[in-house]
Design an enzyme around this catalytic site. Structure first.
Site, short mmCIF file in Angstrom:
data_model
loop_
_atom_site.label_atom_id
_atom_site.label_comp_id
_atom_site.label_asym_id
_atom_site.label_seq_id
_atom_site.Cartn_x
_atom_site.Cartn_y
_atom_site.Cartn_z
NE ARG A 124 -2.53 -0.32 3.57
CZ ARG A 124 -3.34 0.02 4.54
NH1 ARG A 124 -4.64 -0.04 4.35
NH2 ARG A 124 -2.89 0.43 5.71
CG ASP A 149 2.37 -3.58 9.05
OD1 ASP A 149 2.64 -4.72 8.59
OD2 ASP A 149 2.39 -2.54 8.36
CG ASP A 208 6.03 -3.98 9.89
OD1 ASP A 208 6.76 -4.33 8.94
OD2 ASP A 208 5.64 -2.81 10.06
C1 PRP Z 1 -1.21 -5.15 4.21
C2 PRP Z 1 -2.03 -6.42 4.26
C3 PRP Z 1 -2.83 -6.34 2.99
C4 PRP Z 1 -3.07 -4.85 2.87
C5 PRP Z 1 -4.47 -4.56 3.32
O1 PRP Z 1 -0.13 -5.30 3.39
O2 PRP Z 1 -1.25 -7.58 4.36
O3 PRP Z 1 -2.14 -6.82 1.85
O4 PRP Z 1 -2.14 -4.20 3.73
O5 PRP Z 1 -4.77 -3.23 3.14
P1 PRP Z 1 -5.86 -2.75 2.10
O6 PRP Z 1 -7.04 -3.62 2.25
O7 PRP Z 1 -6.12 -1.33 2.52
O8 PRP Z 1 -5.27 -2.80 0.72
P2 PRP Z 1 0.96 -4.14 3.21
O9 PRP Z 1 0.59 -3.25 2.07
O10 PRP Z 1 1.21 -3.48 4.52
O11 PRP Z 1 2.22 -4.92 2.72
P3 PRP Z 1 3.08 -6.09 3.46
O12 PRP Z 1 2.23 -7.34 3.45
O13 PRP Z 1 4.27 -6.20 2.59
O14 PRP Z 1 3.40 -5.64 4.86
N1 URA Z 2 -2.49 -3.79 6.85
C1 URA Z 2 -2.17 -4.30 8.07
O1 URA Z 2 -1.21 -5.07 8.17
N2 URA Z 2 -2.92 -3.97 9.12
C2 URA Z 2 -3.96 -3.13 9.01
O2 URA Z 2 -4.62 -2.87 10.04
C3 URA Z 2 -4.27 -2.60 7.76
C4 URA Z 2 -3.52 -2.94 6.69
#
Ligand code: PRP
Ligand code: URA
Length: 209
Positions: free
Chosen positions: A104, A200, A203
Site C-alpha cells: 500500500r 501491521d 511487520d
Molecule cells: C497489508 C495487508 C494487505 C493490505 C491490506 O499489506 O497484508 O495486503 O495491507 O490493506 P488494504 O485492504 O487497505 O489494501 P501491506 O501493504 O502493509 O504490505 P506487506 O504485506 O508487505 O506488509
Molecule cells: N495492513 C495491516 O497489516 N494492518 C492493518 O490494520 C491494515 C492494513
C-alpha cells in the site's frame, strides 16, 4: 453478491485473541497465523464438490467420497499472505501456489503491484486468495482483478481480520467472490489501519518493526 462467512469457531476466536495481543512475539504470532490459516481453510473448503467411489478396505468395499472438482491454487498477497501458506497446504498439499506482490502506498493507501507469478495452469484451478488483513480492500480487489485476467472463474478470498470498508469494496468490485474471515472489526483509522485489528500483519510476521 458474494457471501461473507464470519468463522466463529471457538479455536479460531481463541487464537485470534493471541494475535491481537500487542505482547505476542514474532515466533508465536507466525505460528498462530499458520494455525488460523489451517482452521480457516477447513471451513472455506466445506462446499468443495465430492463424488462417490468404492474403496476396498481389508474387510469389504466401502462407499467413500473424494474431491471431484477443479484442482486448487492458493495465492498469497505478499508479504503478509505468505504467513498463511503453510497452514493452507498442510490441508491441501497438492494445491499450486501463485504469488502477487502488492504494497500500500503510505500516502494514498492505494495498492502498488511489484510482483506476480502464477502457475501455468491457473485458469483451470479454483483459487483461494489469502492475506491476513482486509482493510480498505484495495489490495484484495486488485489481486482478484489480476487473477481474473488469467481466466480464473472461481475465486475465494480468505482474510483473518476485515474492516467493513474492505468487505464492501470487494463485494462491489467482485460480487462473484465469497469472503471468509475470522472477524469483521469496527472501522479504519486515518492511516487505513484496522481498529481494533492487530497492527501491521507483515511487520508482526516478519519482525520488521
Ligand atoms: C497489508 C495487508 C494487505 C493490505 C491490506 O499489506 O497484508 O495486503 O495491507 O490493506 P488494504 O485492504 O487497505 O489494501 P501491506 O501493504 O502493509 O504490505 P506487506 O504485506 O508487505 O506488509
Ligand atoms: N495492513 C495491516 O497489516 N494492518 C492493518 O490494520 C491494515 C492494513
Amino acid at each position: 453478491m458474494g457471501s461473507v462467512h464470519v468463522l466463529d469457531h471457538p479455536l479460531l476466536q481463541h487464537k485470534l485473541s493471541i494475535l491481537r495481543n500487542k505482547d505476542t512475539g514474532v515466533k508465536e504470532f507466525r505460528e498462530i497465523v499458520s494455525e488460523i490459516a489451517m482452521l480457516m481453510c477447513y471451513e472455506a473448503t466445506r462446499d468443495l464438490p465430492t463424488e462417490e467411489v468404492e474403496i476396498e478396505t481389508p474387510m469389504a468395499v466401502a462407499k467413500c467420497h473424494v474431491l471431484s472438482g477443479k484442482k486448487l491454487a492458493v495465492v498469497p498477497i505478499l508479504r503478509a499472505g505468505l504467513g498463511m501458506v503453510d497452514g493452507m497446504i498442510s490441508l491441501i498439499p497438492s494445491a499450486k501456489i501463485g504469488h502477487i506482490g502488492l504494497f500500500r502506498d503510505p500516502d494514498t493507501h492505494e495498492p502498488v503491484k511489484y510482483y506476480c507469478k502464477m502457475p501455468n495452469d491457473i485458469a483451470e484451478r479454483d483459487v483461494i486468495v489469502v492475506d491476513p488483513m482486509l482493510a480498505t480492500g484495495g489490495s484484495a480487489s486488485a489481486a482478484i482483478t489480476f487473477i481474473k485476467e488469467y481466466g480464473c472463474k472461481t475465486i475465494r478470498l480468505m482474510d483473518i481480520i476485515a474492516a467493513p470498508e474492505g468487505v464492501a469494496l470487494v463485494q462491489k468490485d467482485h460480487p462473484d467472490v465469497d469472503i471468509y474471515v475470522a472477524a469483521v472489526d469496527d472501522c479504519l483509522n486515518e492511516h487505513a489501519y484496522i481498529l481494533p485489528g492487530l497492527g501491521d500483519a507483515g511487520d508482526r510476521i516478519f519482525g520488521t518493526k
